[in-house]
Structures are given as C-alpha cells and as structure tokens.
Design a protein around this motif. Structure first.
Motif, PDB file in Angstrom:
ATOM      1  N   ARG A 150       0.843  -1.200   0.000  1.00  0.00           N
ATOM      2  CA  ARG A 150       0.000   0.000   0.000  1.00  0.00           C
ATOM      3  C   ARG A 150       0.874   1.244   0.000  1.00  0.00           C
ATOM      4  N   GLY A 151       0.494   2.209  -0.811  1.00  0.00           N
ATOM      5  CA  GLY A 151       1.248   3.433  -0.909  1.00  0.00           C
ATOM      6  C   GLY A 151       2.340   3.406  -1.965  1.00  0.00           C
ATOM      7  N   ARG A 170      -5.283   4.269  -6.319  1.00  0.00           N
ATOM      8  CA  ARG A 170      -5.904   5.445  -5.714  1.00  0.00           C
ATOM      9  C   ARG A 170      -6.751   6.201  -6.739  1.00  0.00           C
ATOM     10  N   ASN A 188       0.558   7.264 -10.044  1.00  0.00           N
ATOM     11  CA  ASN A 188      -0.597   6.677  -9.371  1.00  0.00           C
ATOM     12  C   ASN A 188      -0.076   5.885  -8.173  1.00  0.00           C
ATOM     13  N   GLU A 189      -0.982   5.368  -7.367  1.00  0.00           N
ATOM     14  CA  GLU A 189      -0.555   4.786  -6.092  1.00  0.00           C
ATOM     15  C   GLU A 189      -1.459   3.627  -5.720  1.00  0.00           C
ATOM     16  N   VAL A 191      -3.566   1.371  -3.279  1.00  0.00           N
ATOM     17  CA  VAL A 191      -4.276   1.487  -2.000  1.00  0.00           C
ATOM     18  C   VAL A 191      -4.611   0.108  -1.445  1.00  0.00           C
ATOM     19  N   GLU A 192      -4.286  -0.926  -2.202  1.00  0.00           N
ATOM     20  CA  GLU A 192      -4.447  -2.301  -1.758  1.00  0.00           C
ATOM     21  C   GLU A 192      -3.151  -3.049  -2.047  1.00  0.00           C
TER      22      GLU A 192
END
Length: 233
Positions: A150-151, A170, A188-189, A191-192
């Motif tokens: 994540r992140g 995200r 982009n990132e 989140v899971e």
C-alpha cells in the motif's frame, strides 16, 4: 511485416546488455536469474570487461571493436547490417526466451532510450523488462495482477491511445482515454496489496520501483495472456 528468424531460442531467461548506463551490481544480479547473456553490438566489450562472455552479440557492429570481436567465437556474432532498426530491435526480434531483462538501455542518450520504448510498443507480446537505476518498466499485457505494498507508486505511461480498468489504485483508470499527447497516468498509487489492470488495446507502459521486479512479477508476466497477433505487426 518481414519474418525474422530467431538466432537464439532458449528456455532460460535472457539478460540483454546495452551500451547505456550500467550498474555492475545490477548486471551481476540480473545474470544470476537470467543466465543467458546477449549483448547489443559494442556492449559486448563491457560484458567481457566484467567477466561475462555473451552467448550472442547482435547488431550492425558499428561500435564493436576488432579487439572485442576477436575474443568472441565467430558463431556467436550475428551481424545485421541493415539500418532500418536499432540494435535493441535487432536483438529483441531475434531472441526467443521466457523473459528478457534489459540492462544498459537507460541513463545515457535520450534518443536511444526513447527508441527502446518505441520498439517495445511495436512488439507488445515480447516479455521484456527494462531495468533502470531506480525503476523497471514493461509493456502491459491485456490483463495483469500486481502484488504491491500500500502506498507504492504504480505509474502508467501510454505509448499509444489506450483505455482500460483498474482495481486497487488510488485513481482508477476506468473511463479515461490515455494517449502520449493527452492524459497520462504517472505517479498513481496502490491502496491495496493487489492491483488489477486490464487494457483494451496494447500500448500502456507500466513503471514500478525496481525492487518490485521479483520472481512473482516475472512469473505473472510470463503467464499473462498475449495480445492478438495483429497487434504485433
């Protein structure tokens, strides 16, 4: 498109060495996992200097010195004199392997690096990963699942007009029209811990931190579905 006969067919993963910026440690670590070494033209000299003898040297030989050439068996030298393609393309189209890891194709001349990405776009079914100092990049197959933290940054850069869908990002990509002269998807990132990507046509480049190029990613890329044959023409 003219049929090009392969000069190397192997069940081993291949390390393809170019003439750009080369981290000796990165090359060493890559060869451990992809032990079949192919050098693009003059990069053969760097390979020999680091103690590695290429299985094939492919190119127009404009940068292959006579000294280096004399140290490599003649049957391993594949001279392709035409000037309609780059040495990278000459290599990529003549090597058949589960996965090709490219070292030394970033960080030097910008025009050479851009030519590499353009070639990948033209041959989206080649399982090929470009390894840079900080990142890795590859052309996305029709479907792919990434295991990430994540992140973590997951950048998407369109090399052609592309649409698709995502889960675990995200900023979801469904309904967006990507193009190199329009919307892009850098930074982009996740989140899971699992990111799912689907694309409707070839042309999307996925860019990840280099540490994400692990055995699981490689296995998923090898197992991913191909684009229809006509997309490689």
């Amino acid at each position: 498109m003219k049929t090009i006969e392969p000069v190397l067919i192997t069940e081993k993963n291949v390390t393809l060495l170019g003439g750009g910026t080369i981290c000796d440690r990165l090359l060493h670590d890559t060869i451990v996992h992809a032990p079949c070494l192919v050098a693009a033209d003059g990069a053969a000299g760097r390979a020999l200097a680091l103690g590695h003898r290429p299985e094939r040297v492919i190119g127009d030989f404009d940068s292959l010195t006579a000294e280096t050439r004399a140290k490599i068996p003649e049957e391993r030298l594949i001279h392709v004199p035409e000037q309609d393609s780059t040495d990278f393309e000459k290599c990529l189209t003549r090597v058949v392997a589960p996965m090709i890891f490219c070292v030394g194709f970033t960080g030097a001349r910008i025009d050479h690096e851009l030519a590499v990405y353009a070639t990948l776009t033209r041959f989206p079914n080649k399982r090929c990963v470009i390894l840079g100092a900080e990142d890795v990049c590859f052309m996305a197959p029709p479907e792919l699942v990434l295991r990430v933290e994540r992140g973590q940054r997951v950048s998407l850069f369109p090399m052609a007009a592309v649409t698709g869908r995502s889960k675990g990002l995200r900023w979801p990509i469904k309904g967006l029209d990507f193009a190199p002269d329009g919307r892009i998807g850098t930074s982009n990132e996740a989140v899971e811990t699992e990111v799912r990507l689907e694309f409707d046509q070839p042309g999307m480049m996925v860019i990840l931190p280099r540490e994400n190029c692990d055995a699981e990613l490689v296995a998923r890329l090898i197992a991913a579905p191909d684009w229809p044959d006509e997309s490689s023409l």
